[in-house]
Design a protein around this motif. Structure first.
Motif, mmCIF file in Angstrom:
data_model
loop_
_atom_site.group_PDB
_atom_site.id
_atom_site.type_symbol
_atom_site.label_atom_id
_atom_site.label_comp_id
_atom_site.label_asym_id
_atom_site.label_seq_id
_atom_site.Cartn_x
_atom_site.Cartn_y
_atom_site.Cartn_z
ATOM 1 N N ASP A 258 0.937 -1.246 -0.085
ATOM 2 C CA ASP A 258 -0.133 -0.017 0.137
ATOM 3 C C ASP A 258 1.031 1.330 -0.049
ATOM 4 O OD1 ASP A 258 -2.299 -1.508 -0.124
ATOM 5 O OD2 ASP A 258 -2.395 -1.524 2.360
ATOM 6 N N GLU A 259 2.011 1.144 0.600
ATOM 7 C CA GLU A 259 2.911 2.167 0.711
ATOM 8 C C GLU A 259 3.595 2.876 -0.720
ATOM 9 O OE1 GLU A 259 5.358 -1.303 1.827
ATOM 10 O OE2 GLU A 259 3.365 -0.472 2.199
ATOM 11 N N SER A 260 3.509 1.686 -1.473
ATOM 12 C CA SER A 260 4.409 1.879 -2.688
ATOM 13 C C SER A 260 3.188 1.307 -3.858
ATOM 14 C CB SER A 260 5.730 1.138 -2.760
ATOM 15 O OG SER A 260 6.223 1.320 -3.973
ATOM 16 N N PRO A 261 2.301 2.152 -4.377
ATOM 17 C CA PRO A 261 1.430 1.439 -5.373
ATOM 18 C C PRO A 261 2.061 0.784 -6.607
ATOM 19 C CG PRO A 261 0.846 3.597 -4.498
ATOM 20 C CD PRO A 261 2.169 3.372 -4.060
ATOM 21 N N GLN A 263 2.805 -0.343 -10.134
ATOM 22 C CA GLN A 263 2.911 0.486 -11.333
ATOM 23 C C GLN A 263 3.307 -0.648 -12.467
ATOM 24 O OE1 GLN A 263 2.012 3.476 -12.328
ATOM 25 N NE2 GLN A 263 1.252 4.043 -10.416
#
Length: 331
Positions: A258-261, A263
């Motif tokens: 969640d802290e690094s979506p 991509q």
């Protein structure tokens, strides 16, 4: 006598009533339901009255599955069911191509051929199967396969600009309607295909078109193409995929950060590779440097193993929204 005539008349009336009841029982559905709308009154983004089109897109999504996906299935019927699960997952997640690669061994070669044949049969519209899929021992349990029900499996009563067809003779093509279509203008200035060849037909223009036309021009998902290669190495080294994703329980659980979506890189040809019962790491030709991403899409699994048919549906369902955002659309 008068009484005899009345009895005879009553019996005749009862017989006529029975005939009428029997006739009503076999009235065709299309004679009762409203007639299918004409091409001019049907919205271009609908198929059979269902909204199924997306934005026209040029990019493609491919999936690679190992022949060992069938290794744990002991009978032909069981192997057929596994192939059906994989095929359904491909269609649900709008996969454009499936590549079956061999693991080591003779049985792997047999299973690769079997899996490719079953997936190809499942993708073929029902009205073309008798012509395009001749009887074969591998298809003896094909009745167990679930229907794909994809947009290119167009019903006879549905309007669709495009239909899959098979060449009957000359320019006559069977596209699943009451009568074959006589193509106008030949075959895109190419030599006529042989009898029995599969074509994508623009029904409105009565022309043979590219199999990509429904996707590129109309945004419709139009099934998957099936092919087989001898190894994963052959697939990764010779085919021009610009983004390749590997799936493994040893991969990065990026979809859960969640802290690094997560991509997904932009792509024109995406390939998602799946391993067999022993994992992708054991596949011949496996090379970490070939993958843009190495993902674990189910890091908190409750079973010791995830079968290939389960992994395909699970991974592609989770990746699908990210793929849709990154797909190259027609301008």
């Amino acid at each position: 006598s008068t009484g005899g005539k009345r009895v005879h008349r009553k019996a005749s009336e009862e017989e006529e009533e029975k005939k009428e009841t029997k006739k009503q029982r076999f009235i065709k559905k299309e004679d009762v339901l409203p007639r299918v709308a004409t091409p001019t009154s049907r919205a271009p983004s609908t198929l059979g009255g269902v909204e199924m089109a997306r934005r026209p897109r040029r990019s493609t999504v491919s999936v690679a599955v190992p022949s060992s996906a069938l290794a744990k299935a002991q009978t032909l019927a069981a192997k057929t069911l596994v192939a059906g699960q994989i095929g359904r997952a491909l269609a649900i997640c709008e996969v454009d191509e499936v590549v079956v690669f061999q693991d080591d061994g003779v049985e792997s070669s047999k299973d690769a051929s079997l899996l490719a044949r079953l997936l190809e049969y499942l993708e073929t519209p029902q009205y073309l199967r008798r012509t395009l899929c001749p009887k074969h021992a591998d298809l003896s349990s094909a009745g167990l396969l679930p229907p794909l029900d994809a947009p290119h499996h167009v019903r006879a009563t549905d309007f669709s600009r495009w239909r899959e067809g098979v060449v009957l003779r000359g320019n006559l093509v069977d596209v699943g309607l009451d009568e074959p279509i006589a193509l106008v203008g030949g075959f895109n200035n190419a030599a006529p295909p042989p009898v029995g060849a599969r074509l994508t037909v623009d029904v409105e223009a009565k022309k043979a078109v590219s199999p990509d036309a429904p996707r590129v021009q109309g945004g419709f998902y139009w099934g998957y193409r099936t092919r087989a290669v001898t190894s994963l190495e052959e697939l990764l080294n010779r085919d021009g995929y610009d983004v390749v994703i590997a799936t493994s329980e040893k991969g990065t659980p990026a979809l859960d950060k969640d802290e690094s979506p997560f991509q997904l890189p932009a792509f024109s040809k995406l390939l998602v590779v799946f391993g067999g019962p022993d994992g992708l790491e054991r596949a011949k030709g496996h090379d970490l440097t070939k993958y843009a991403l190495w993902l674990n899409v189910c890091p908190n699994q409750g079973s010791r193993t995830i079968r290939t048919e389960e992994a395909v549906l699970l991974a592609m369902a989770r990746l699908h929204p990210f793929i849709a955002k990154r797909q190259a659309h027609k301008k």
